[in-house]
Design an enzyme around this catalytic site. Structure first.
Site, PDB file in Angstrom:
ATOM      1  N   ASP A  63       0.878  -1.163   0.000  1.00  0.00           N
ATOM      2  CA  ASP A  63       0.000   0.000   0.000  1.00  0.00           C
ATOM      3  C   ASP A  63       0.918   1.215   0.000  1.00  0.00           C
ATOM      4  OD1 ASP A  63      -1.593   2.195   0.655  1.00  0.00           O
ATOM      5  OD2 ASP A  63      -2.770   1.130   2.160  1.00  0.00           O
ATOM      6  N   ASN A  90       3.054   2.820 -10.671  1.00  0.00           N
ATOM      7  CA  ASN A  90       1.787   2.797 -11.403  1.00  0.00           C
ATOM      8  C   ASN A  90       0.577   3.134 -10.536  1.00  0.00           C
ATOM      9  OD1 ASN A  90      -0.128   1.756 -13.645  1.00  0.00           O
ATOM     10  ND2 ASN A  90      -0.600   0.428 -11.901  1.00  0.00           N
ATOM     11  N   TYR A 167      -6.241  15.985  -8.784  1.00  0.00           N
ATOM     12  CA  TYR A 167      -5.601  15.006  -9.666  1.00  0.00           C
ATOM     13  C   TYR A 167      -4.554  15.664 -10.555  1.00  0.00           C
ATOM     14  CZ  TYR A 167      -4.933  11.375 -13.154  1.00  0.00           C
ATOM     15  OH  TYR A 167      -4.376  10.438 -13.984  1.00  0.00           O
ATOM     16  N   LYS A 171      -0.405  15.030 -10.499  1.00  0.00           N
ATOM     17  CA  LYS A 171       0.346  14.489 -11.627  1.00  0.00           C
ATOM     18  C   LYS A 171       1.400  15.487 -12.125  1.00  0.00           C
ATOM     19  CE  LYS A 171      -1.360  10.371 -11.977  1.00  0.00           C
ATOM     20  NZ  LYS A 171      -0.521   9.170 -11.704  1.00  0.00           N
TER      21      LYS A 171
END
Length: 252
Positions: A63, A90, A167, A171
């Site tokens: 995790d 990933n 988000y 990123k």
């Protein structure tokens, strides 16, 4: 003459979707896959499927938001294998759903960052000693074109009017981490690159894995293609500090 070292590849969040497709493809190329997953049952089921396909694979409980589990994973890899050749970061989530930035809770933003950025950093830092032991080695960070500040600020881009503060920011931070780590590790024989898989029909964001792909979404094999390409470059390839997708280079 010493035997050639097996390419040992750790993929986080690899029990489904793009991560699993990447594991399948790289495993078929002869890489030994360490399948990282938060859920033990799903992870072990995925490993069994890989093994049934003739792929050498092992499950790693991981995790990316749990520092103790990250530390334990690194210790297990060191004990069982002694090195790591490739790390593919990933694991990722998208907790915000295009709410206006003025209304999006920072609690939601923190959830995006905990997995997409801080989890990636924690895993990378823990695995660097193993990558140094296995060098030349590679780190591949799964980013997104939604994290491109160049595309987000271009009025002609499809992302110009997209609002996904948590988000997108997480990123963009991944991309900056890629740049910073690539410079630090350049003389250590470890390359670091970002990859955009694109809008892919996976369970990411809560979509059922077996649901028909919405119009405009690509299949999982297409989403994994550039990741597989970067992880299949000769292990001593020196390409580093890049942000790419299937179509080529992307604007940071």
């Amino acid at each position: 003459m010493a035997a050639e070292k097996t390419i040992l590849t750790l993929i986080t969040g690899a029990d489904k979707g793009i991560g699993f497709a990447t594991a399948q493809a790289l495993g078929k190329k002869g890489q030994h896959i360490l399948l990282g997953a938060r859920n033990q049952e799903r992870g072990e089921k995925a490993v069994k499927q890989l093994k049934d396909d003739g792929i050498k694979a092992d499950f790693i409980q991981l995790d990316v938001t749990d520092k103790a589990q990250i530390k334990a994973a690194a210790a297990k890899i060191k004990t069982d294998y002694g090195y790591l050749s490739i790390l593919i970061n990933n694991a990722g989530i998208a907790m915000d759903h295009h709410q206006p930035a003025s209304e999006l809770s920072t609690d939601t933003i923190r959830q995006d960052f905990d997995v997409n950025y801080f989890g990636l950093i924690d895993v990378t830092q823990a695995m660097i000693p193993l990558l140094k032991a296995g060098r030349p080695a590679k780190i591949i960070n799964i980013s997104s074109n939604m994290g491109s500040m160049g595309l987000a600020s271009d009025p002609n881009s499809q992302f110009y009017k997209v609002n996904s503060l948590g988000y997108q920011s997480s990123k963009a931070s991944v991309n900056f981490a890629t740049i910073i780590f690539s410079k630090e590790l350049a003389d250590e024989g470890i390359t670091v690159n970002s990859v955009n898989p694109g809008w892919t029909a996976t369970g990411f964001g809560g979509r059922p894995e077996d649901a028909p792909a919405p119009a405009g979404m690509q299949d999982v094999a297409t989403g994994a293609a550039q990741i597989i390409k970067m992880a299949s470059l000769p292990i001593d390839d020196t390409t580093t500090g890049t942000f790419t997708e299937n179509a080529g280079k992307l604007s940071w």
